[in-house]
Scaffold this active site. Structure first.
Site, PDB file in Angstrom:
ATOM      1  N   ASP A   8       0.809  -1.213   0.000  1.00  0.00           N
ATOM      2  CA  ASP A   8       0.000   0.000   0.000  1.00  0.00           C
ATOM      3  C   ASP A   8       0.851   1.276   0.000  1.00  0.00           C
ATOM      4  OD1 ASP A   8      -1.023  -2.319   1.441  1.00  0.00           O
ATOM      5  OD2 ASP A   8      -2.876  -1.203   1.706  1.00  0.00           O
ATOM      6  N   GLU A  39      -4.024   2.217  -3.099  1.00  0.00           N
ATOM      7  CA  GLU A  39      -5.289   2.740  -2.592  1.00  0.00           C
ATOM      8  C   GLU A  39      -5.157   3.887  -1.579  1.00  0.00           C
ATOM      9  OE1 GLU A  39      -7.983   0.789  -0.218  1.00  0.00           O
ATOM     10  OE2 GLU A  39      -6.600   0.622   1.451  1.00  0.00           O
ATOM     11  N   ASN A  40      -3.954   4.119  -1.052  1.00  0.00           N
ATOM     12  CA  ASN A  40      -3.746   5.237  -0.120  1.00  0.00           C
ATOM     13  C   ASN A  40      -2.825   6.302  -0.704  1.00  0.00           C
ATOM     14  OD1 ASN A  40      -3.643   2.593   2.097  1.00  0.00           O
ATOM     15  ND2 ASN A  40      -5.238   4.144   2.285  1.00  0.00           N
ATOM     16  N   ASN A  67     -10.257  -1.003   0.304  1.00  0.00           N
ATOM     17  CA  ASN A  67     -11.448  -0.353   0.856  1.00  0.00           C
ATOM     18  C   ASN A  67     -11.478   1.160   0.649  1.00  0.00           C
ATOM     19  OD1 ASN A  67      -9.268  -0.754   2.891  1.00  0.00           O
ATOM     20  ND2 ASN A  67     -10.551   0.578   4.145  1.00  0.00           N
ATOM     21  N   HIS A  68     -10.334   1.771   0.299  1.00  0.00           N
ATOM     22  CA  HIS A  68     -10.308   3.224   0.062  1.00  0.00           C
ATOM     23  C   HIS A  68     -10.432   3.584  -1.424  1.00  0.00           C
ATOM     24  CE1 HIS A  68      -9.534   4.584   4.143  1.00  0.00           C
ATOM     25  NE2 HIS A  68      -8.629   3.622   4.280  1.00  0.00           N
ATOM     26  N   HIS A 153      -6.785  -7.997   0.100  1.00  0.00           N
ATOM     27  CA  HIS A 153      -6.785  -6.792   0.928  1.00  0.00           C
ATOM     28  C   HIS A 153      -7.682  -7.054   2.128  1.00  0.00           C
ATOM     29  CE1 HIS A 153      -5.780  -2.503   1.172  1.00  0.00           C
ATOM     30  NE2 HIS A 153      -6.994  -2.317   1.679  1.00  0.00           N
ATOM     31  N   HIS A 178      -3.203  -4.105   3.264  1.00  0.00           N
ATOM     32  CA  HIS A 178      -4.161  -3.375   4.099  1.00  0.00           C
ATOM     33  C   HIS A 178      -3.633  -3.001   5.474  1.00  0.00           C
ATOM     34  CE1 HIS A 178      -7.861  -1.800   5.771  1.00  0.00           C
ATOM     35  NE2 HIS A 178      -7.862  -2.728   6.713  1.00  0.00           N
ATOM     36  N   HIS A 180      -0.543  -2.527   6.545  1.00  0.00           N
ATOM     37  CA  HIS A 180       0.579  -1.584   6.439  1.00  0.00           C
ATOM     38  C   HIS A 180       1.808  -1.976   7.268  1.00  0.00           C
ATOM     39  CE1 HIS A 180      -1.944   2.112   4.941  1.00  0.00           C
ATOM     40  NE2 HIS A 180      -2.328   0.968   4.388  1.00  0.00           N
TER      41      HIS A 180
END
Length: 274
Positions: A8, A39-40, A67-68, A153, A178, A180
């Site tokens: 991520d 995604e982040n 999810n983001h 994820h 997810h 991290h």
């Protein structure tokens, strides 16, 4: 076939470590394909079309998410025209975008990449196990595709491990994203699928999972609403795994961690060209 998967990407410092090191690693490690979970990447929340293009120019060939994925509203508009950007497969069927796709390496090899999201302590989505079962139907490792890569994820380590063993011998790599934090359990499972519970993030580890420390600590200590969290902006660590895959069988030959820059211990495998 040699594939690099990076975890991520969090904020500006995470983007910078990706765009700096991917060209270097592509040459040093003789990479055939590079996948990044993005995604982040946009200030810690979601991804934009501009950031996708920055990653592609640096040598990233596919981007997974989680999810983001919808935190940046523009993603809903551009994801349909970007086949290299994946969202979790087990969103409802009419959700924009795609949860898997087949990619081609410069040498002509075909890679099926699947992005799926867990359900324990996460959003209530469709069954990820059933979704993957359907996605891999009709694909034969070493025949119709030379590799199958799964980005799972998910929050729970048990759910990730269950997925790894569920797919052992049927895909090339199951890698968790997810949480991290890179786990130490990178391994080849008994039926030759490479696995790691969480590959970690590409971000500043002098943080709370990539976010500047003050606000997350305040939330835990005071249990009061706070302002929006922001990514830490110190030197980021690139966290990933480098996986060698047998083109004939599609199964893993080796999995090695990659950690560069920032404050974590540095690991970069010295690999021979294959």
């Amino acid at each position: 076939m040699r594939i690099l998967f990076c975890g991520d990407v969090v904020g500006r410092s995470g983007r910078e470590v990706i765009t700096h090191y991917i060209p270097i690693l592509s040459e040093k490690l003789y990479l055939d394909f590079v996948i990044v979970n993005g995604e982040n990447a946009a200030s810690g929340f979601g991804i934009t079309e501009k950031i996708c293009q920055e990653f592609y120019r640096s040598g990233v060939q596919a981007i997974t998410t989680g999810n983001h994925i919808w935190d940046q509203k523009e993603t809903i508009k551009f994801i349909e025209r970007d086949p290299r950007l994946l969202r979790p497969l087990n969103f409802p069927s009419k959700t924009p975008g795609r949860g898997f796709n087949i990619f081609q390496t410069s040498k002509g090899g075909k890679i099926l990449i699947i992005n799926v999201m867990g359900r324990l302590f996460m959003e209530s989505l469709d069954d990820p196990f059933a979704a993957i079962e359907q996605a891999i139907q009709g694909h034969i490792l070493g025949t119709t595709v030379q590799a199958i890569i799964v980005d799972f994820h998910a929050e729970a380590t048990s759910e990730k491990m269950a997925m790894g063993h569920f797919l052992d011998g049927r895909v090339s790599l199951v890698v968790g994203t997810h949480t991290h934090v890179p786990t130490a359990d990178y391994q080849i499972l008994p039926k030759r699928t490479a696995y790691q519970t969480d590959v970690g993030m590409c971000g500043d580890y002098n943080s709370v999972i990539g976010m500047e420390k003050t606000i997350p600590i305040d939330r835990f200590v005071r249990k009061l609403p706070t302002e929006r969290m922001a990514p830490a902006e110190g030197p980021a660590t690139l966290c990933g795994v480098c996986v060698d895959i047998d083109d004939k069988t599609g199964l893993a030959l080796s999995i090695k961690p990659v950690r560069l820059n920032g404050i974590l211990d540095q690991i970069c495998p010295d690999l021979d060209k294959t």
